[in-house]
Scaffold this motif. Structure first.
Motif: not given
Length: 64
Positions: A40-64
């Motif tokens: 989250r701080a940008g100090n570590r890159a997530p492994h590709p196996r986690h990309w889809a889960a992270l994308a789903e979380l990011a897309s679940s945020l409401s857009v204001d």
């Protein structure tokens, strides 16, 4: 499953992780709170196996 490119991860997903709790990141990826904090701080890159889960979380945020 959701397919995400490295470019989409970098430009669209990772910047939105700051709005997601460490607990949510941990539950979605199975990673430790410390690893989620570094991603989250940008100090570590997530492994590709986690990309889809992270994308789903990011897309679940409401857009204001």
């Amino acid at each position: 499953p959701l397919t995400i490119t490295r470019e989409a991860l970098t430009t669209s997903v990772l910047p939105r992780l700051k709005d997601i709790s460490l607990r949510q990141l941990q539950e979605a990826t199975g990673l430790s709170v410390g690893a989620c904090s570094m991603i989250r701080a940008g100090n570590r890159a997530p492994h590709p196996r986690h990309w889809a889960a992270l994308a789903e979380l990011a897309s679940s945020l409401s857009v204001d």
